[in-house]
Design a protein around this motif. Structure first.
Motif, PDB file in Angstrom:
ATOM      1  N   THR A  25      -3.608   3.787 -12.458  1.00  0.00           N
ATOM      2  CA  THR A  25      -2.993   5.088 -12.225  1.00  0.00           C
ATOM      3  C   THR A  25      -3.915   5.936 -11.370  1.00  0.00           C
ATOM      4  O   THR A  25      -5.112   6.026 -11.637  1.00  0.00           O
ATOM      5  N   LEU A  26      -3.340   6.532 -10.347  1.00  0.00           N
ATOM      6  CA  LEU A  26      -4.061   7.480  -9.504  1.00  0.00           C
ATOM      7  C   LEU A  26      -3.571   8.863  -9.932  1.00  0.00           C
ATOM      8  O   LEU A  26      -2.486   9.286  -9.542  1.00  0.00           O
ATOM      9  N   PRO A  27      -4.324   9.547 -10.797  1.00  0.00           N
ATOM     10  CA  PRO A  27      -3.848  10.804 -11.381  1.00  0.00           C
ATOM     11  C   PRO A  27      -3.314  11.794 -10.341  1.00  0.00           C
ATOM     12  O   PRO A  27      -3.914  11.981  -9.291  1.00  0.00           O
ATOM     13  N   ARG A  28      -2.166  12.378 -10.670  1.00  0.00           N
ATOM     14  CA  ARG A  28      -1.477  13.365  -9.829  1.00  0.00           C
ATOM     15  C   ARG A  28      -1.094  12.830  -8.456  1.00  0.00           C
ATOM     16  O   ARG A  28      -0.810  13.588  -7.545  1.00  0.00           O
ATOM     17  N   TYR A  29      -1.119  11.492  -8.295  1.00  0.00           N
ATOM     18  CA  TYR A  29      -0.744  10.924  -7.006  1.00  0.00           C
ATOM     19  C   TYR A  29       0.230   9.763  -7.150  1.00  0.00           C
ATOM     20  O   TYR A  29       1.299   9.778  -6.564  1.00  0.00           O
ATOM     21  N   GLY A  30      -0.137   8.754  -7.905  1.00  0.00           N
ATOM     22  CA  GLY A  30       0.724   7.586  -7.978  1.00  0.00           C
ATOM     23  C   GLY A  30       0.073   6.427  -8.700  1.00  0.00           C
ATOM     24  O   GLY A  30      -0.533   6.591  -9.745  1.00  0.00           O
ATOM     25  N   LEU A  31       0.166   5.271  -8.078  1.00  0.00           N
ATOM     26  CA  LEU A  31      -0.188   4.030  -8.739  1.00  0.00           C
ATOM     27  C   LEU A  31      -0.690   3.034  -7.697  1.00  0.00           C
ATOM     28  O   LEU A  31      -0.258   3.079  -6.544  1.00  0.00           O
TER      29      LEU A  31
ATOM     30  N   VAL B 251      -8.320   3.264  -2.941  1.00  0.00           N
ATOM     31  CA  VAL B 251      -8.622   3.764  -4.283  1.00  0.00           C
ATOM     32  C   VAL B 251      -9.656   4.877  -4.204  1.00  0.00           C
ATOM     33  O   VAL B 251      -9.484   5.938  -4.807  1.00  0.00           O
ATOM     34  N   ASN B 252     -10.719   4.660  -3.452  1.00  0.00           N
ATOM     35  CA  ASN B 252     -11.775   5.673  -3.347  1.00  0.00           C
ATOM     36  C   ASN B 252     -11.273   6.953  -2.698  1.00  0.00           C
ATOM     37  O   ASN B 252     -11.637   8.055  -3.119  1.00  0.00           O
ATOM     38  N   ASP B 253     -10.429   6.852  -1.670  1.00  0.00           N
ATOM     39  CA  ASP B 253      -9.875   8.034  -1.014  1.00  0.00           C
ATOM     40  C   ASP B 253      -9.034   8.867  -1.988  1.00  0.00           C
ATOM     41  O   ASP B 253      -9.125  10.078  -2.014  1.00  0.00           O
ATOM     42  N   HIS B 254      -8.222   8.183  -2.804  1.00  0.00           N
ATOM     43  CA  HIS B 254      -7.376   8.916  -3.742  1.00  0.00           C
ATOM     44  C   HIS B 254      -8.193   9.546  -4.854  1.00  0.00           C
ATOM     45  O   HIS B 254      -7.923  10.660  -5.276  1.00  0.00           O
ATOM     46  N   ILE B 255      -9.217   8.845  -5.298  1.00  0.00           N
ATOM     47  CA  ILE B 255     -10.083   9.405  -6.348  1.00  0.00           C
ATOM     48  C   ILE B 255     -10.855  10.606  -5.794  1.00  0.00           C
ATOM     49  O   ILE B 255     -10.973  11.639  -6.448  1.00  0.00           O
ATOM     50  N   ALA B 256     -11.332  10.500  -4.556  1.00  0.00           N
ATOM     51  CA  ALA B 256     -12.067  11.606  -3.941  1.00  0.00           C
ATOM     52  C   ALA B 256     -11.166  12.815  -3.728  1.00  0.00           C
ATOM     53  O   ALA B 256     -11.612  13.958  -3.852  1.00  0.00           O
ATOM     54  N   TYR B 257      -9.886  12.575  -3.449  1.00  0.00           N
ATOM     55  CA  TYR B 257      -8.924  13.650  -3.245  1.00  0.00           C
ATOM     56  C   TYR B 257      -8.761  14.493  -4.511  1.00  0.00           C
ATOM     57  O   TYR B 257      -8.573  15.688  -4.443  1.00  0.00           O
ATOM     58  N   LEU B 258      -8.891  13.847  -5.661  1.00  0.00           N
ATOM     59  CA  LEU B 258      -8.702  14.546  -6.927  1.00  0.00           C
ATOM     60  C   LEU B 258      -9.891  15.420  -7.202  1.00  0.00           C
ATOM     61  O   LEU B 258      -9.914  16.393  -7.791  1.00  0.00           O
TER      62      LEU B 258
ATOM     63  N   LYS C 239       0.810  -1.222   0.000  1.00  0.00           N
ATOM     64  CA  LYS C 239       0.000   0.000   0.000  1.00  0.00           C
ATOM     65  C   LYS C 239       0.844   1.274   0.000  1.00  0.00           C
ATOM     66  O   LYS C 239       0.443   2.297   0.531  1.00  0.00           O
ATOM     67  N   ILE C 240       2.014   1.190  -0.594  1.00  0.00           N
ATOM     68  CA  ILE C 240       2.836   2.377  -0.838  1.00  0.00           C
ATOM     69  C   ILE C 240       2.486   2.794  -2.259  1.00  0.00           C
ATOM     70  O   ILE C 240       2.959   2.209  -3.225  1.00  0.00           O
ATOM     71  N   ASN C 241       1.595   3.781  -2.368  1.00  0.00           N
ATOM     72  CA  ASN C 241       1.021   4.133  -3.657  1.00  0.00           C
ATOM     73  C   ASN C 241       1.457   5.492  -4.191  1.00  0.00           C
ATOM     74  O   ASN C 241       1.300   5.768  -5.374  1.00  0.00           O
TER      75      ASN C 241
END
Length: 129
Positions: A95-101, A122-129, A48-50
């Motif tokens: 791909t997690l846009p502007r964040y990582g993978l 995944v949902n947290d990173h998508i919501a962050y965008l 979980k190092i993304n």
């Protein structure tokens, strides 16, 4: 990074196995030989190092970020190309846009709680965008 690699040099879930620089997707009965850095990248994602920044730090240590960002991009490109050439779904790496993978959460499922944890990442990173 050394302790991370020792603790997760091999990994197995219902659908994925990573052992001795060999990636196996069980459902597709495909085995993919990996380079050292491709293996290390997958170890990061399994743990979980993304974040791109964190992955670069784990793979290359403290360094000139701009020089290693290109190495990171090439590594991700090469791993995706290897997966595609092996006939495995392109949806393995997300791909997690502007964040990582991250790895597709469905591949990391060991139990119901792990499945919920990966969906939350995944949902947290998508919501962050």
């Amino acid at each position: 990074m050394e302790s991370l690699l020792k603790n997760t040099s091999s990994f197995e879930s219902e659908l994925l196995e990573l052992k001795d620089n060999l990636l196996t997707l069980k459902g597709e009965e495909k085995k993919i030989p990996l380079s050292k850095y491709q293996h290390h990248l997958l170890v990061c994602l399994i743990n979980k190092i993304n974040s791109k920044d964190d992955i670069i730090r784990y793979l290359w240590g403290e360094c000139d970020y701009r020089k290693k960002e290109n190495g990171y991009n090439q590594l991700v490109f090469q791993l995706r190309r290897l997966i595609i050439r092996s006939g495995i779904s392109t949806e393995v790496l997300i791909t997690l846009p502007r964040y990582g993978l991250c790895l597709n959460p469905q591949l990391l499922v060991r139990s119901h709680s792990d499945k919920a944890d990966m969906k939350n990442i995944v949902n947290d990173h998508i919501a962050y965008l």
